[in-house]
Design an enzyme around this catalytic site. Structure first.
Site, mmCIF file in Angstrom:
data_model
loop_
_atom_site.group_PDB
_atom_site.id
_atom_site.type_symbol
_atom_site.label_atom_id
_atom_site.label_comp_id
_atom_site.label_asym_id
_atom_site.label_seq_id
_atom_site.Cartn_x
_atom_site.Cartn_y
_atom_site.Cartn_z
ATOM 1 N N CYS A 69 16.986 41.572 87.427
ATOM 2 C CA CYS A 69 16.284 42.690 86.809
ATOM 3 C C CYS A 69 16.973 43.298 85.588
ATOM 4 C CB CYS A 69 16.008 43.760 87.845
ATOM 5 S SG CYS A 69 17.386 44.111 88.946
ATOM 6 N N HIS A 123 17.565 51.251 85.947
ATOM 7 C CA HIS A 123 18.528 50.179 86.223
ATOM 8 C C HIS A 123 19.198 49.622 84.966
ATOM 9 C CE1 HIS A 123 19.612 46.811 89.309
ATOM 10 N NE2 HIS A 123 20.572 47.707 89.122
#
Length: 511
Positions: A69, A123
């Protein structure tokens, strides 16, 4: 005044004399596999919104993201590969993030008058406030900093991680922990926040909405209302709950699209849907996703980990839907959206050297891609042997090393199966899976063998592609590492309980 600051003032002054730019809605579905949208799995999973985008927009066939990710998200935001940002793996709770000197997609669009909002998963680092979204070009953020958490409790890493930030540079004294939203399903919360932003938006100004869904990442959680429709259709529990998670995200995308239409903004909108990596199968929190018929999954450089599902829906620009066969990399989104959609030529020095191409005219015209090759995977073996890999426009792919993960070939999911709980389909597999120390180059012809079953022994081509791979790798920067001046991560304390937030800020945050 610096040259860059002068450039920004000049650009802002020019915004008002230009016609309105299209609104940009950028959906990121977390861990969405190749075979997970309904139009690819014989409508086993109900995705009416994505099916509509497929029928009326552009479906990408040769589109590549990164194995996990954070590298993909850093690439979306910077237009630069992990090779050049140092974000080669998902970011743990350590003192680093997308480097502060990277100019983001939101910053560039903001210079052109876009109102930029981020919803959902970040993130990309949060050890200091300046690494969080409202310091990276967004004027608001509602979401979580970490990579995953409980969908209802919003907890991870020993604390609560759901935040509301309502203005640019919203750090100490501004950021609010969204305690009141505990117990609510995050997919629904994020959809409602996006709808609220659209309803409050001045439609005469261009909007950039970065909608980074928590779904369909682990943990496997969905309200019963989304799972119940699959009770008879899908017997395997893992795939059934996963299908409910997908349906919830599809509903959210549909609600956002409906809000755009109700506001009179959809006709002048460009909507993108992309995964951040392939669906996790065994390793990296396998959850019931499927990449059939592609080999491998998340945390690998096999096609199942990196060949991504993506769609583009743009009613004013496309008369009918089609599948685009051109080669595209995640780094291409930034120049495509800024230079193509927003019609802003990025000045020299406004960013570090970009790795992406502006593909806007090729996409809406169904023309050939200018890309002749792309490098993907990661450049630093210290974070795992996930390649790297190189493929060209003719379909030749070279992997240097094991490819990462198990390298399994998936069975085709059926109503009674998931690739989580069934044995690997070994039909027509002519090669054994590589061992962990096998670092030789391996060549595949993806046009004839998209499932990477058969290695090709063509030494001249291998040598040529190794030379090309070496040119890319010579420009690599080291893997990002933690700031040694920061203490080790730990949740922050408050009267409501522990929560996740910048732990290296000089000032103490109080919420």
């Amino acid at each position: 005044m610096t040259m860059l600051a002068s450039l920004v003032l000049l650009l802002i002054g020019q915004v008002h004399s230009r016609p309105q730019r299209p609104h940009i809605i950028f959906h990121v579905i977390d861990d969405f596999g190749w075979d997970d949208p309904g139009f690819r799995n014989s409508y086993q999973i109900k995705t009416p919104t994505l099916n509509r985008f497929h029928e009326q927009g552009v479906t990408f066939d040769q589109y590549y993201v990164l194995p996990s990710c954070s590298p993909s998200r850093a690439t979306f935001m910077s237009g630069r590969m992990p090779l050049h940002t140092g974000i080669n793996n998902w970011i743990p709770n350590e003192a680093y993030g997308l480097p502060a000197d990277e100019t983001t997609l939101a910053t560039l669009l903001g210079w052109q008058g876009y109102r930029c909002h981020a919803v959902g998963k970040w993130h990309l680092g949060f050890f200091k406030s300046e690494y969080t979204p409202t310091f990276r070009g967004f004027e608001s953020f509602y979401g979580y900093y970490e990579g995953s958490e409980d969908y209802f409790l919003h907890t991870t890493g020993g604390g609560y991680d759901l935040h509301r930030e309502g203005r640019p540079n919203c750090g100490v004294g501004c950021t609010q922990v969204a305690w009141d939203d505990a117990g609510e399903y995050s997919t629904n919360l994020f959809a409602a926040e996006a709808v609220r932003l659209i309803q409050a938006h001045n439609a005469s100004e261009p909007l950039f909405l970065y909608q980074a869904w928590q779904g369909v990442h682990a943990p496997r959680q969905a309200p019963e209302q989304y799972v119940a429709p699959y009770q008879e259709q899908i017997q395997d529990e893992a795939r059934r709950v996963f299908a409910g998670m997908v349906s919830a995200v599809d509903e959210g995308i549909g609600n956002i699209t409906d809000a755009l239409e109700a506001k009179g903004m959809l006709a002048n909108s460009v909507v993108i849907v992309t995964t951040d990596n392939g669906g996790p199968v065994h390793e990296c929190a396998g959850i019931g996703a499927s990449n059939y018929p592609l080999r491998g999954g998340k945390c690998s450089i096999w096609e199942g980990g990196t060949r991504g599902t993506a769609l583009l829906f743009a009613p004013s620009f496309l008369q009918q839907g089609f599948t685009w066969p051109g080669l595209m990399h995640a780094a291409d989104w930034l120049p495509t959206l800024v230079e193509g959609v927003a019609r802003f030529e990025i000045p020299r020095g406004a960013t570090k050297p970009l790795d992406g191409f502006n593909l806007w005219h090729q996409l809406i015209g169904n023309l050939a891609s200018p890309r002749i090759d792309l490098y993907y995977g990661i450049a630093d073996a210290s974070v795992g042997k996930h390649g790297p890999a190189l493929r060209d426009a003719e379909g030749w792919k070279l992997i240097l090393g094991t490819g990462g993960g198990t390298g399994d070939w998936p069975p085709q999911p059926s109503q009674n199966q998931s690739n989580q709980t069934n044995q690997t389909n070994q039909t027509n597999q002519t090669n054994q899976k590589p061992g962990g120390n096998d670092q030789r180059p391996r060549l595949f012809n993806l046009n004839e063998d998209p499932g990477e079953h058969c290695e090709v022994e063509e030494q001249q081509r291998i040598t040529f592609m190794l030379e090309l791979l070496g040119r890319y790798m010579r420009s690599a920067v080291p893997q990002a590492t933690g700031d040694p001046s920061c203490p080790a991560f730990k949740p922050r304390k408050s009267l409501q309980g522990p929560w996740l937030g910048p732990w290296c800020d000089q000032e103490q945050l109080v919420v």
